[in-house]
Design a protein around this motif. Structure first.
Motif, PDB file in Angstrom:
ATOM      1  N   VAL A   1     -31.372 -10.850 -46.909  1.00 50.11           N
ATOM      2  CA  VAL A   1     -32.488  -9.957 -46.667  1.00 50.11           C
ATOM      3  C   VAL A   1     -33.701 -10.844 -46.392  1.00 50.11           C
ATOM      4  O   VAL A   1     -33.598 -12.070 -46.437  1.00 50.11           O
ATOM      5  CB  VAL A   1     -32.739  -9.007 -47.869  1.00 50.11           C
ATOM      6  CG1 VAL A   1     -31.584  -8.041 -48.041  1.00 50.11           C
ATOM      7  CG2 VAL A   1     -32.985  -9.790 -49.149  1.00 50.11           C
TER       8      VAL A   1
ATOM      9  N   ALA B   1     -37.144  -8.926 -38.595  1.00 53.18           N
ATOM     10  CA  ALA B   1     -37.918  -8.679 -39.818  1.00 53.18           C
ATOM     11  C   ALA B   1     -39.414  -8.840 -39.532  1.00 53.18           C
ATOM     12  O   ALA B   1     -40.232  -8.019 -39.960  1.00 53.18           O
ATOM     13  CB  ALA B   1     -37.474  -9.626 -40.924  1.00 53.18           C
TER      14      ALA B   1
ATOM     15  N   ASP C   1     -21.546  -9.891 -37.081  1.00 54.05           N
ATOM     16  CA  ASP C   1     -22.748  -9.300 -37.656  1.00 54.05           C
ATOM     17  C   ASP C   1     -23.839 -10.356 -37.729  1.00 54.05           C
ATOM     18  O   ASP C   1     -23.823 -11.206 -38.609  1.00 54.05           O
ATOM     19  CB  ASP C   1     -22.439  -8.753 -39.050  1.00 54.05           C
ATOM     20  CG  ASP C   1     -23.622  -8.015 -39.658  1.00 54.05           C
ATOM     21  OD1 ASP C   1     -24.741  -8.069 -39.102  1.00 54.05           O
ATOM     22  OD2 ASP C   1     -23.424  -7.373 -40.691  1.00 54.05           O
TER      23      ASP C   1
ATOM     24  N   ARG D   1     -31.178 -14.994 -49.782  1.00 53.67           N
ATOM     25  CA  ARG D   1     -29.820 -14.607 -50.164  1.00 53.67           C
ATOM     26  C   ARG D   1     -29.849 -14.282 -51.647  1.00 53.67           C
ATOM     27  O   ARG D   1     -30.176 -15.118 -52.479  1.00 53.67           O
ATOM     28  CB  ARG D   1     -28.829 -15.745 -49.893  1.00 53.67           C
ATOM     29  CG  ARG D   1     -27.397 -15.348 -50.246  1.00 53.67           C
ATOM     30  CD  ARG D   1     -26.419 -16.492 -50.072  1.00 53.67           C
ATOM     31  NE  ARG D   1     -26.682 -17.507 -51.071  1.00 53.67           N
ATOM     32  CZ  ARG D   1     -26.650 -18.818 -50.827  1.00 53.67           C
ATOM     33  NH1 ARG D   1     -26.397 -19.275 -49.621  1.00 53.67           N
ATOM     34  NH2 ARG D   1     -26.894 -19.689 -51.787  1.00 53.67           N
TER      35      ARG D   1
ATOM     36  N   VAL E   1     -37.058  -6.624 -46.880  1.00 54.52           N
ATOM     37  CA  VAL E   1     -36.539  -5.773 -45.820  1.00 54.52           C
ATOM     38  C   VAL E   1     -35.163  -6.246 -45.369  1.00 54.52           C
ATOM     39  O   VAL E   1     -34.830  -7.422 -45.460  1.00 54.52           O
ATOM     40  CB  VAL E   1     -37.500  -5.703 -44.604  1.00 54.52           C
ATOM     41  CG1 VAL E   1     -38.825  -5.072 -44.993  1.00 54.52           C
ATOM     42  CG2 VAL E   1     -37.711  -7.058 -43.974  1.00 54.52           C
ATOM     43  N   ARG E   2     -34.403  -5.287 -44.869  1.00 51.88           N
ATOM     44  CA  ARG E   2     -33.102  -5.575 -44.272  1.00 51.88           C
ATOM     45  C   ARG E   2     -33.304  -5.665 -42.763  1.00 51.88           C
ATOM     46  O   ARG E   2     -33.881  -4.754 -42.165  1.00 51.88           O
ATOM     47  CB  ARG E   2     -32.110  -4.465 -44.585  1.00 51.88           C
ATOM     48  CG  ARG E   2     -31.776  -4.330 -46.044  1.00 51.88           C
ATOM     49  CD  ARG E   2     -30.814  -3.143 -46.257  1.00 51.88           C
ATOM     50  NE  ARG E   2     -30.533  -2.948 -47.653  1.00 51.88           N
ATOM     51  CZ  ARG E   2     -31.192  -2.103 -48.449  1.00 51.88           C
ATOM     52  NH1 ARG E   2     -32.163  -1.354 -47.962  1.00 51.88           N
ATOM     53  NH2 ARG E   2     -30.868  -1.992 -49.725  1.00 51.88           N
TER      54      ARG E   2
ATOM     55  N   ARG F   1     -34.160   0.358 -44.191  1.00 48.12           N
ATOM     56  CA  ARG F   1     -34.622  -0.996 -43.887  1.00 48.12           C
ATOM     57  C   ARG F   1     -35.350  -1.635 -45.065  1.00 48.12           C
ATOM     58  O   ARG F   1     -35.455  -2.844 -45.139  1.00 48.12           O
ATOM     59  CB  ARG F   1     -35.571  -0.989 -42.684  1.00 48.12           C
ATOM     60  CG  ARG F   1     -35.044  -0.323 -41.418  1.00 48.12           C
ATOM     61  CD  ARG F   1     -33.747  -0.893 -40.889  1.00 48.12           C
ATOM     62  NE  ARG F   1     -33.794  -2.246 -40.445  1.00 48.12           N
ATOM     63  CZ  ARG F   1     -34.082  -2.661 -39.224  1.00 48.12           C
ATOM     64  NH1 ARG F   1     -34.400  -1.802 -38.307  1.00 48.12           N
ATOM     65  NH2 ARG F   1     -34.061  -3.944 -38.933  1.00 48.12           N
TER      66      ARG F   1
ATOM     67  N   SER G   1     -24.859 -12.242 -47.550  1.00 44.39           N
ATOM     68  CA  SER G   1     -25.734 -11.105 -47.341  1.00 44.39           C
ATOM     69  C   SER G   1     -27.171 -11.603 -47.493  1.00 44.39           C
ATOM     70  O   SER G   1     -27.550 -12.096 -48.556  1.00 44.39           O
ATOM     71  CB  SER G   1     -25.434 -10.010 -48.359  1.00 44.39           C
ATOM     72  OG  SER G   1     -26.265  -8.917 -48.123  1.00 44.39           O
TER      73      SER G   1
ATOM     74  N   GLY H   1     -26.678 -10.316 -38.876  1.00 40.79           N
ATOM     75  CA  GLY H   1     -27.469 -10.283 -40.099  1.00 40.79           C
ATOM     76  C   GLY H   1     -26.800 -10.954 -41.281  1.00 40.79           C
ATOM     77  O   GLY H   1     -27.354 -10.997 -42.361  1.00 40.79           O
ATOM     78  N   HIS H   2     -25.606 -11.487 -41.071  1.00 40.45           N
ATOM     79  CA  HIS H   2     -24.877 -12.139 -42.153  1.00 40.45           C
ATOM     80  C   HIS H   2     -24.530 -13.565 -41.754  1.00 40.45           C
ATOM     81  O   HIS H   2     -23.506 -13.804 -41.123  1.00 40.45           O
ATOM     82  CB  HIS H   2     -23.602 -11.355 -42.489  1.00 40.45           C
ATOM     83  CG  HIS H   2     -23.888 -10.041 -43.133  1.00 40.45           C
ATOM     84  ND1 HIS H   2     -24.145  -8.906 -42.395  1.00 40.45           N
ATOM     85  CD2 HIS H   2     -23.999  -9.694 -44.427  1.00 40.45           C
ATOM     86  CE1 HIS H   2     -24.381  -7.901 -43.224  1.00 40.45           C
ATOM     87  NE2 HIS H   2     -24.309  -8.352 -44.455  1.00 40.45           N
TER      88      HIS H   2
ATOM     89  N   PHE I   1     -35.621  -2.629 -48.868  1.00 38.50           N
ATOM     90  CA  PHE I   1     -34.855  -2.839 -50.093  1.00 38.50           C
ATOM     91  C   PHE I   1     -35.761  -2.649 -51.312  1.00 38.50           C
ATOM     92  O   PHE I   1     -35.381  -2.005 -52.274  1.00 38.50           O
ATOM     93  CB  PHE I   1     -34.241  -4.238 -50.094  1.00 38.50           C
ATOM     94  CG  PHE I   1     -33.489  -4.585 -51.342  1.00 38.50           C
ATOM     95  CD1 PHE I   1     -32.239  -4.052 -51.573  1.00 38.50           C
ATOM     96  CD2 PHE I   1     -34.028  -5.449 -52.277  1.00 38.50           C
ATOM     97  CE1 PHE I   1     -31.536  -4.367 -52.726  1.00 38.50           C
ATOM     98  CE2 PHE I   1     -33.341  -5.772 -53.425  1.00 38.50           C
ATOM     99  CZ  PHE I   1     -32.086  -5.230 -53.647  1.00 38.50           C
TER     100      PHE I   1
END
Length: 127
Positions: free
Chosen positions: A20, A84, A5, A107, A76-77, A54, A18, A7-8, A56
């Motif tokens: 964002v 982003a 992933d 984070r 945003v995610r 998308r 996690s 995004g992580h 948050f």
């Protein structure tokens, strides 16, 4: 970033995080009247991001009297900083040059988010 992933990102200990993206959107010489002309389109853009999962959080920054002065924050995610940035470049305020932004990976370590969903009457509350 983990291979599974993007995004992580992974900590030095190999633990996934996690992340964002925090956007500080600041006035770029525009006045409140110019912003207000495009506010409906800006809100529609935000609502579309929200429906896509998308967005948050988003909202205006306030002065000491709790009045908006034209700058705002969006979280945003996205899978990457580039993704982003691509999302934020589509904000009608940014497209028109009314605001500029700074983008920061963020984070979230602590906090509380409470949701109350009452199934019998279909209401929901977030505190």
């Amino acid at each position: 970033m983990s291979a599974a992933d993007p995004g992580h990102p992974v900590t030095p200990d190999g633990e996934e995080q996690s992340v964002v993206f925090l956007c500080l959107s600041q006035l770029n010489g525009a006045d409140a009247g110019e912003l207000s002309k495009h506010m409906a389109e800006h809100r529609q853009w935000l609502a579309a991001l929200e429906r896509q999962g998308r967005l948050f959080a988003a909202g205006p920054l306030l002065d000491d009297d709790h009045r908006s002065f034209g700058s705002g924050v969006l979280v945003v995610r996205a899978a990457s900083r580039d993704e982003a940035g691509h999302l934020l470049d589509q904000d009608p305020f940014h497209v028109r040059g009314l605001r500029t932004y700074r983008l920061h990976p963020w984070r979230i370590n602590e906090g509380v988010l409470r949701a109350i969903v009452t199934l019998s009457d279909g209401t929901a509350d977030l505190t």
